[in-house]
Design a protein around this motif. Structure first.
Motif, PDB file in Angstrom:
ATOM      1  N   VAL A  56       0.201   0.914  14.048  1.00  0.00           N
ATOM      2  CA  VAL A  56       1.126   1.382  13.009  1.00  0.00           C
ATOM      3  C   VAL A  56       0.351   1.995  11.844  1.00  0.00           C
ATOM      4  CG1 VAL A  56       2.829   0.676  11.273  1.00  0.00           C
ATOM      5  CG2 VAL A  56       2.991  -0.206  13.608  1.00  0.00           C
ATOM      6  N   PHE A  57      -0.689   1.297  11.377  1.00  0.00           N
ATOM      7  CA  PHE A  57      -1.450   1.800  10.230  1.00  0.00           C
ATOM      8  C   PHE A  57      -2.232   3.068  10.567  1.00  0.00           C
ATOM      9  CE2 PHE A  57      -1.066  -2.674   8.690  1.00  0.00           C
ATOM     10  CZ  PHE A  57      -0.395  -2.381   7.524  1.00  0.00           C
ATOM     11  N   SER A  58      -2.566   3.255  11.846  1.00  0.00           N
ATOM     12  CA  SER A  58      -3.281   4.478  12.233  1.00  0.00           C
ATOM     13  C   SER A  58      -2.335   5.663  12.370  1.00  0.00           C
ATOM     14  CB  SER A  58      -4.025   4.258  13.555  1.00  0.00           C
ATOM     15  OG  SER A  58      -3.112   4.083  14.636  1.00  0.00           O
ATOM     16  N   GLN A  59      -1.064   5.399  12.643  1.00  0.00           N
ATOM     17  CA  GLN A  59      -0.089   6.474  12.862  1.00  0.00           C
ATOM     18  C   GLN A  59       0.660   6.869  11.593  1.00  0.00           C
ATOM     19  OE1 GLN A  59       0.395   8.103  15.910  1.00  0.00           O
ATOM     20  NE2 GLN A  59      -1.446   6.943  16.450  1.00  0.00           N
ATOM     21  N   CYS A  65       2.824   3.423   5.370  1.00  0.00           N
ATOM     22  CA  CYS A  65       2.080   2.161   5.481  1.00  0.00           C
ATOM     23  C   CYS A  65       2.413   1.230   4.324  1.00  0.00           C
ATOM     24  CB  CYS A  65       0.583   2.438   5.529  1.00  0.00           C
ATOM     25  SG  CYS A  65       0.027   3.232   7.064  1.00  0.00           S
ATOM     26  N   ARG A  66       2.561   1.808   3.130  1.00  0.00           N
ATOM     27  CA  ARG A  66       2.934   0.992   1.970  1.00  0.00           C
ATOM     28  C   ARG A  66       4.312   0.378   2.178  1.00  0.00           C
ATOM     29  NH1 ARG A  66       5.023   3.981  -3.180  1.00  0.00           N
ATOM     30  NH2 ARG A  66       6.679   4.204  -1.630  1.00  0.00           N
ATOM     31  N   ASN A  67       5.274   1.172   2.610  1.00  0.00           N
ATOM     32  CA  ASN A  67       6.631   0.677   2.828  1.00  0.00           C
ATOM     33  C   ASN A  67       6.673  -0.332   3.977  1.00  0.00           C
ATOM     34  OD1 ASN A  67       7.296   2.472   0.826  1.00  0.00           O
ATOM     35  ND2 ASN A  67       8.271   3.960   2.166  1.00  0.00           N
ATOM     36  N   PHE A  68       5.837  -0.104   4.976  1.00  0.00           N
ATOM     37  CA  PHE A  68       5.756  -1.029   6.106  1.00  0.00           C
ATOM     38  C   PHE A  68       5.276  -2.396   5.629  1.00  0.00           C
ATOM     39  CE2 PHE A  68       3.127  -2.730   9.677  1.00  0.00           C
ATOM     40  CZ  PHE A  68       4.153  -3.002  10.559  1.00  0.00           C
ATOM     41  N   CYS A  69       4.278  -2.420   4.751  1.00  0.00           N
ATOM     42  CA  CYS A  69       3.773  -3.687   4.198  1.00  0.00           C
ATOM     43  C   CYS A  69       4.853  -4.400   3.396  1.00  0.00           C
ATOM     44  CB  CYS A  69       2.556  -3.427   3.319  1.00  0.00           C
ATOM     45  SG  CYS A  69       1.074  -2.946   4.240  1.00  0.00           S
ATOM     46  N   ILE A 102      10.728  -1.153  -3.070  1.00  0.00           N
ATOM     47  CA  ILE A 102       9.947   0.083  -2.950  1.00  0.00           C
ATOM     48  C   ILE A 102      10.251   1.015  -4.114  1.00  0.00           C
ATOM     49  CG2 ILE A 102       9.678   2.193  -1.580  1.00  0.00           C
ATOM     50  CD1 ILE A 102      10.105   0.438   0.925  1.00  0.00           C
ATOM     51  N   LEU A 103      11.530   1.137  -4.480  1.00  0.00           N
ATOM     52  CA  LEU A 103      11.906   1.971  -5.623  1.00  0.00           C
ATOM     53  C   LEU A 103      11.287   1.448  -6.918  1.00  0.00           C
ATOM     54  CD1 LEU A 103      15.685   2.679  -4.853  1.00  0.00           C
ATOM     55  CD2 LEU A 103      13.795   4.316  -4.777  1.00  0.00           C
ATOM     56  N   GLU A 104      11.221   0.120  -7.043  1.00  0.00           N
ATOM     57  CA  GLU A 104      10.610  -0.474  -8.234  1.00  0.00           C
ATOM     58  C   GLU A 104       9.121  -0.140  -8.297  1.00  0.00           C
ATOM     59  OE1 GLU A 104       9.862  -4.911 -10.170  1.00  0.00           O
ATOM     60  OE2 GLU A 104      11.333  -4.628  -8.562  1.00  0.00           O
ATOM     61  N   LEU A 105       8.449  -0.184  -7.150  1.00  0.00           N
ATOM     62  CA  LEU A 105       7.031   0.176  -7.099  1.00  0.00           C
ATOM     63  C   LEU A 105       6.812   1.632  -7.484  1.00  0.00           C
ATOM     64  CD1 LEU A 105       5.736  -1.553  -3.835  1.00  0.00           C
ATOM     65  CD2 LEU A 105       5.232  -2.191  -6.183  1.00  0.00           C
ATOM     66  N   GLU A 106       7.670   2.510  -6.948  1.00  0.00           N
ATOM     67  CA  GLU A 106       7.545   3.932  -7.254  1.00  0.00           C
ATOM     68  C   GLU A 106       7.786   4.202  -8.728  1.00  0.00           C
ATOM     69  OE1 GLU A 106      10.296   5.709  -4.589  1.00  0.00           O
ATOM     70  OE2 GLU A 106       8.877   5.768  -2.899  1.00  0.00           O
TER      71      GLU A 106
END
Length: 284
Positions: A56-59, A65-69, A102-106
């Motif tokens: 996943v992290f390679s693709q 990747c951030r959202n996946f975490c 995620i929106l809060e992080l952005e």
């Protein structure tokens, strides 16, 4: 009181044993969450947990990747709430939680970028008419360094540049401090009454801004810089990131590599942002 699991079956689906691969990949509720987040592409069969995460992290892109975490973290948090607090959320609610986070992080990242840009703008507007940018290149093997100094007018146009080689330099911090001292001396030689000295070594800049005696290994050099302040009506020191100090950085590296000191006047920028000498005053 914590719930004691009588068997290792998944509390959400009750279909099979609950290991990490089931929690984050196989559980139907988890699959629904990934689908709500438009992460259906992460499903790749015949993998174990580690191989799957690596794939996943390679693709994925950096953002994916951030959202996946964020998704992994939220899925695990909600799993623990069900196990220890008997609090269950539907897949759609968990997806909403992840999207909100995620929106809060952005939003936090945008605020940092805006605040950083505003700070640089305020700093730029506060700078005086004359500015000398400095940087150093250090050769550990030979204990040598080179100072790169770039003189700019209030319009940001390069009007002079100087590079100097130094022997018996103990560390990169020493090299940066020596370059700062060279900048202060150059301002006096050019007859500046007000000067802003700008570099990308936060440690050196902070020490130059302080008025107290510096007792570190570069204290003697900082003391020499402090002693030159009286020869100006006003002298200020500013820190900038390395990305905004490219000319002085390139000049120092080139001088250390080629071993030739130089002093140039009437500098301008080429279309690629490089320094182009209009008139060579001296070359040592």
């Amino acid at each position: 009181m914590r719930t004691v699991m009588a068997e290792d079956r998944c509390l959400r689906c009750g279909q099979e044993g609950e290991d990490s691969f089931h929690v984050f990949y196989l559980c139907p509720t988890t699959k629904e969450i990934w689908s709500h987040l438009n992460f259906s592409w992460i499903f790749n069969s015949h993998m174990d947990t580690w191989s799957w995460l690596t794939w996943v992290f390679s693709q994925g892109t950096n953002e994916q990747c951030r959202n996946f975490c964020c998704g992994l973290w939220s899925i695990w948090t909600n799993r623990n709430k069900l196990l220890y607090e008997n609090r269950s959320n539907a897949s759609w609610d968990i997806s909403k939680q992840i999207q909100s986070y995620i929106l809060e992080l952005e939003g936090s990242r945008e605020r940092v970028l805006i605040e950083g840009t505003s700070a640089r703008s305020r700093q730029s507007s506060q700078r005086g008419k004359n500015a000398i940018f400095f940087d150093a290149a250090f050769d550990l093997k030979n204990s040598r360094s080179a100072s790169g100094l770039v003189v700019c007018n209030e319009e940001g146009k390069i009007v002079a540049a100087k590079s100097t080689l130094h022997e018996d330099i103990a560390s990169p911090f020493t090299a940066e401090a020596v370059a700062g001292l060279q900048a202060a001396r150059l301002g006096i030689q050019l007859g500046f009454h007000t000067l802003d000295i700008i570099g990308d070594s936060r440690t050196v800049i902070t020490k130059c801004q302080n008025t107290s005696r510096d007792k570190s290994k570069i204290g003697a050099i900082i003391s020499d810089i402090q002693s030159l302040k009286d020869q100006y009506r006003r002298i200020r020191f500013y820190f900038i990131p390395r990305s905004e100090n490219k000319e002085a950085h390139s000049l120092a590296r080139e001088t250390l590599k080629k071993g030739g000191e130089q002093y140039l006047e009437g500098e301008t920028r080429s279309s690629r942002g490089e320094m182009v000498p209009n008139h060579r005053v001296s070359s040592e």
